[in-house]
Design a protein around this motif. Structure first.
Motif, mmCIF file in Angstrom:
data_model
loop_
_atom_site.group_PDB
_atom_site.id
_atom_site.type_symbol
_atom_site.label_atom_id
_atom_site.label_comp_id
_atom_site.label_asym_id
_atom_site.label_seq_id
_atom_site.Cartn_x
_atom_site.Cartn_y
_atom_site.Cartn_z
ATOM 1 N N SER A 35 28.164 43.993 62.920
ATOM 2 C CA SER A 35 27.098 44.901 62.492
ATOM 3 C C SER A 35 27.493 45.765 61.300
ATOM 4 O O SER A 35 26.746 46.674 60.929
ATOM 5 N N PHE A 36 28.657 45.471 60.718
ATOM 6 C CA PHE A 36 29.165 46.281 59.620
ATOM 7 C C PHE A 36 29.537 45.398 58.426
ATOM 8 O O PHE A 36 29.917 44.240 58.583
ATOM 9 N N THR A 37 29.461 45.983 57.247
ATOM 10 C CA THR A 37 29.927 45.355 56.022
ATOM 11 C C THR A 37 31.225 46.021 55.591
ATOM 12 O O THR A 37 31.339 47.257 55.634
ATOM 13 N N PHE A 38 32.191 45.217 55.179
ATOM 14 C CA PHE A 38 33.481 45.734 54.745
ATOM 15 C C PHE A 38 33.408 46.088 53.263
ATOM 16 O O PHE A 38 33.069 45.254 52.432
ATOM 17 N N PHE A 39 33.735 47.322 52.940
ATOM 18 C CA PHE A 39 33.753 47.800 51.568
ATOM 19 C C PHE A 39 35.063 47.393 50.915
ATOM 20 O O PHE A 39 36.134 47.613 51.478
ATOM 21 N N THR A 40 34.988 46.820 49.711
ATOM 22 C CA THR A 40 36.208 46.353 49.040
ATOM 23 C C THR A 40 36.329 46.879 47.609
ATOM 24 O O THR A 40 37.190 46.419 46.861
ATOM 25 N N GLY A 41 35.506 47.833 47.259
ATOM 26 C CA GLY A 41 35.570 48.367 45.902
ATOM 27 C C GLY A 41 36.625 49.447 45.762
ATOM 28 O O GLY A 41 37.391 49.746 46.685
ATOM 29 N N SER A 42 36.670 50.034 44.574
ATOM 30 C CA SER A 42 37.571 51.151 44.328
ATOM 31 C C SER A 42 37.120 52.355 45.137
ATOM 32 O O SER A 42 35.914 52.616 45.259
ATOM 33 N N ASP A 43 38.070 53.083 45.674
ATOM 34 C CA ASP A 43 37.751 54.234 46.507
ATOM 35 C C ASP A 43 37.050 55.311 45.674
ATOM 36 O O ASP A 43 37.621 55.815 44.704
ATOM 37 N N PRO A 44 35.822 55.694 46.046
ATOM 38 C CA PRO A 44 35.119 56.743 45.289
ATOM 39 C C PRO A 44 35.829 58.090 45.308
ATOM 40 O O PRO A 44 35.578 58.934 44.441
ATOM 41 N N THR A 45 36.745 58.299 46.286
ATOM 42 C CA THR A 45 37.478 59.564 46.361
ATOM 43 C C THR A 45 38.872 59.446 45.745
ATOM 44 O O THR A 45 39.712 60.314 45.933
ATOM 45 N N HIS A 46 39.106 58.340 45.033
ATOM 46 C CA HIS A 46 40.325 58.143 44.234
ATOM 47 C C HIS A 46 41.598 58.102 45.088
ATOM 48 O O HIS A 46 42.662 58.525 44.642
ATOM 49 N N GLY A 47 41.472 57.554 46.271
ATOM 50 C CA GLY A 47 42.627 57.435 47.152
ATOM 51 C C GLY A 47 43.561 56.307 46.751
ATOM 52 O O GLY A 47 43.174 55.371 46.035
ATOM 53 N N ASP A 53 38.763 42.958 52.765
ATOM 54 C CA ASP A 53 37.560 42.354 53.324
ATOM 55 C C ASP A 53 37.767 41.998 54.793
ATOM 56 O O ASP A 53 38.867 42.128 55.342
ATOM 57 N N ALA A 54 36.697 41.515 55.416
ATOM 58 C CA ALA A 54 36.737 41.245 56.850
ATOM 59 C C ALA A 54 37.773 40.189 57.213
ATOM 60 O O ALA A 54 38.509 40.334 58.197
ATOM 61 N N GLY A 55 37.839 39.109 56.417
ATOM 62 C CA GLY A 55 38.798 38.049 56.713
ATOM 63 C C GLY A 55 40.225 38.505 56.593
ATOM 64 O O GLY A 55 41.061 38.198 57.460
ATOM 65 N N THR A 56 40.527 39.252 55.538
ATOM 66 C CA THR A 56 41.879 39.761 55.353
ATOM 67 C C THR A 56 42.246 40.742 56.450
ATOM 68 O O THR A 56 43.355 40.708 56.993
ATOM 69 N N ALA A 57 41.308 41.610 56.799
ATOM 70 C CA ALA A 57 41.568 42.592 57.849
ATOM 71 C C ALA A 57 41.867 41.912 59.178
ATOM 72 O O ALA A 57 42.803 42.300 59.898
ATOM 73 N N SER A 58 41.103 40.873 59.488
ATOM 74 C CA SER A 58 41.310 40.174 60.759
ATOM 75 C C SER A 58 42.638 39.425 60.770
ATOM 76 O O SER A 58 43.412 39.512 61.738
ATOM 77 N N SER A 59 42.922 38.682 59.704
ATOM 78 C CA SER A 59 44.152 37.880 59.673
ATOM 79 C C SER A 59 45.399 38.758 59.638
ATOM 80 O O SER A 59 46.452 38.362 60.148
ATOM 81 N N ARG A 85 47.845 51.347 49.786
ATOM 82 C CA ARG A 85 48.098 50.829 51.138
ATOM 83 C C ARG A 85 46.826 50.183 51.675
ATOM 84 O O ARG A 85 45.734 50.734 51.567
ATOM 85 N N GLN A 86 46.979 48.999 52.266
ATOM 86 C CA GLN A 86 45.818 48.285 52.799
ATOM 87 C C GLN A 86 45.206 49.058 53.969
ATOM 88 O O GLN A 86 45.906 49.545 54.859
ATOM 89 N N SER A 87 43.879 49.145 53.945
ATOM 90 C CA SER A 87 43.145 49.860 54.973
ATOM 91 C C SER A 87 41.737 49.292 55.048
ATOM 92 O O SER A 87 41.409 48.320 54.353
ATOM 93 N N VAL A 88 40.907 49.899 55.889
ATOM 94 C CA VAL A 88 39.571 49.373 56.166
ATOM 95 C C VAL A 88 38.530 50.475 56.007
ATOM 96 O O VAL A 88 38.726 51.609 56.459
ATOM 97 N N ARG A 89 37.432 50.103 55.361
ATOM 98 C CA ARG A 89 36.251 50.960 55.305
ATOM 99 C C ARG A 89 35.048 50.088 55.616
ATOM 100 O O ARG A 89 34.816 49.068 54.957
ATOM 101 N N ILE A 90 34.268 50.477 56.641
ATOM 102 C CA ILE A 90 33.107 49.690 57.056
ATOM 103 C C ILE A 90 31.846 50.546 57.030
ATOM 104 O O ILE A 90 31.891 51.749 57.290
#
Length: 311
Positions: A35-47, A53-59, A85-90
């Motif tokens: 029910s969620f879309t994985f955000f893969t763009g540049s962080d708007p808060t400059h983190g 993406d979903a596949g990378t996060a799962s694997s 650092r790799q992280s997730v935003r949905i």
């Protein structure tokens, strides 16, 4: 008189049923991420973050569901690349207008360099508003709740709430406030954030969004109202909220529309990075710390029982 009493009782019962909340969405279990879309763009808060993406996060094991509990991790195994650092935003695929949002969490990300948040946001930011339900940085001790809006939304300094006012102008470019500060309230409960929340087994963040205002409560695991637990939430019976943001003449209710649910964990950036040096964290560079100390993020994960939306 008897018929009048019956009519009055019927009217009261009918009005009560109209006001009652009904469950419209339950985000939980094995279908949570559908029910969620994985955000893969540049962080708007400059983190200093690489949202995957979903596949990378799962694997990579950054997203998991075990025993119907949802887990969302940041990478805690490798020295981060220059991308962060790799992280997730949905972001939820569905948007909402008004409702009661119950976020049941067991564990939230915590630690130096972290900036976790659970929030609601509308399109064409900030014109459709943003409601930050859970947010903090580094070793912050309590939760901060905030609205971000276009120009024309302010809050009174004295309101019927448990929390303490940080700022009253919700406009992201308000004079005399830090850029994008919004109108913020801190929670008085130590269990509302970080280690205290995690060690207490989590709890429920409840947000009621109506035409008259936006109200946020934190209930630790051992203090969740019975009506929440039994699936019949009734905010009218709850104590005064931790944060109250009345809507009306000083803040039009149409400043908030088509809100989507967002969960994320970024690092450093505009907030966590700017206060890193005064936060009691190691060294003077947030980015260096986040990049080179993967094991420092063993506690930087979400454990979620469910997100429920009632209308």
């Amino acid at each position: 008189m008897r018929s009048l009493s019956f009519a009055a009782a019927f009217l009261v019962t009918t009005l009560a049923s109209v006001r009652a909340y009904s469950l419209v969405d339950n985000y939980s279990g094995s279908s949570f991420f559908d029910s969620f879309t994985f955000f893969t763009g540049s962080d708007p808060t400059h983190g200093f973050v690489d949202y995957v993406d979903a596949g990378t996060a799962s694997s990579a094991g950054l997203t998991q569901v075990n025993n119907n509990i949802v887990y969302i991790y940041a990478d805690n195994k490798t020295v981060a690349s220059s991308a962060g650092r790799q992280s997730v935003r949905i972001t939820s695929n569905k948007s909402y207008n008004l409702g009661l949002f119950l976020f049941d969490v067991n564990h939230v990300p915590y630690g130096c360099g972290t900036w976790p948040a659970m929030w609601l946001v509308g399109p064409n930011w900030p014109n459709s508003g943003e409601i930050d339900i859970f947010e903090g940085v580094n070793l912050q001790s309590v939760n901060q709740m905030t609205l971000h809006t276009q120009e024309g939304c302010t809050m009174a300094s004295s309101r019927n709430q448990q929390g303490s006012v940080v700022s009253n102008n919700c406009w992201i470019n308000a004079p005399g406030q830090a850029s994008n500060q919004g109108c913020s309230v801190t929670n008085p409960e130590a269990s509302s954030y970080g280690d205290n929340l995690n060690n207490g087994g989590g709890g429920v963040y409840a947000t009621q969004w109506g035409n008259d205002g936006i109200y946020i409560w934190w209930y630790p695991r051992n203090g969740i109202p019975a009506d929440i637990s039994n699936g019949s939430p009734d905010p009218s019976t709850w104590r005064s909220p931790d944060a109250a943001f009345p809507l009306g003449s000083s803040c039009p209710n149409d400043f908030f529309a088509n809100q989507q649910i967002v969960v994320d964990l970024t690092f450093c950036g505009d907030w966590a990075g700017s206060v890193y040096g005064s936060s009691g964290c190691p060294g003077s560079s947030c980015q260096d710390y986040v990049q080179n100390n993967p094991s420092a993020f063993d506690d930087a994960y979400w454990s979620i029982n469910s997100f429920k939306v009632y209308q």
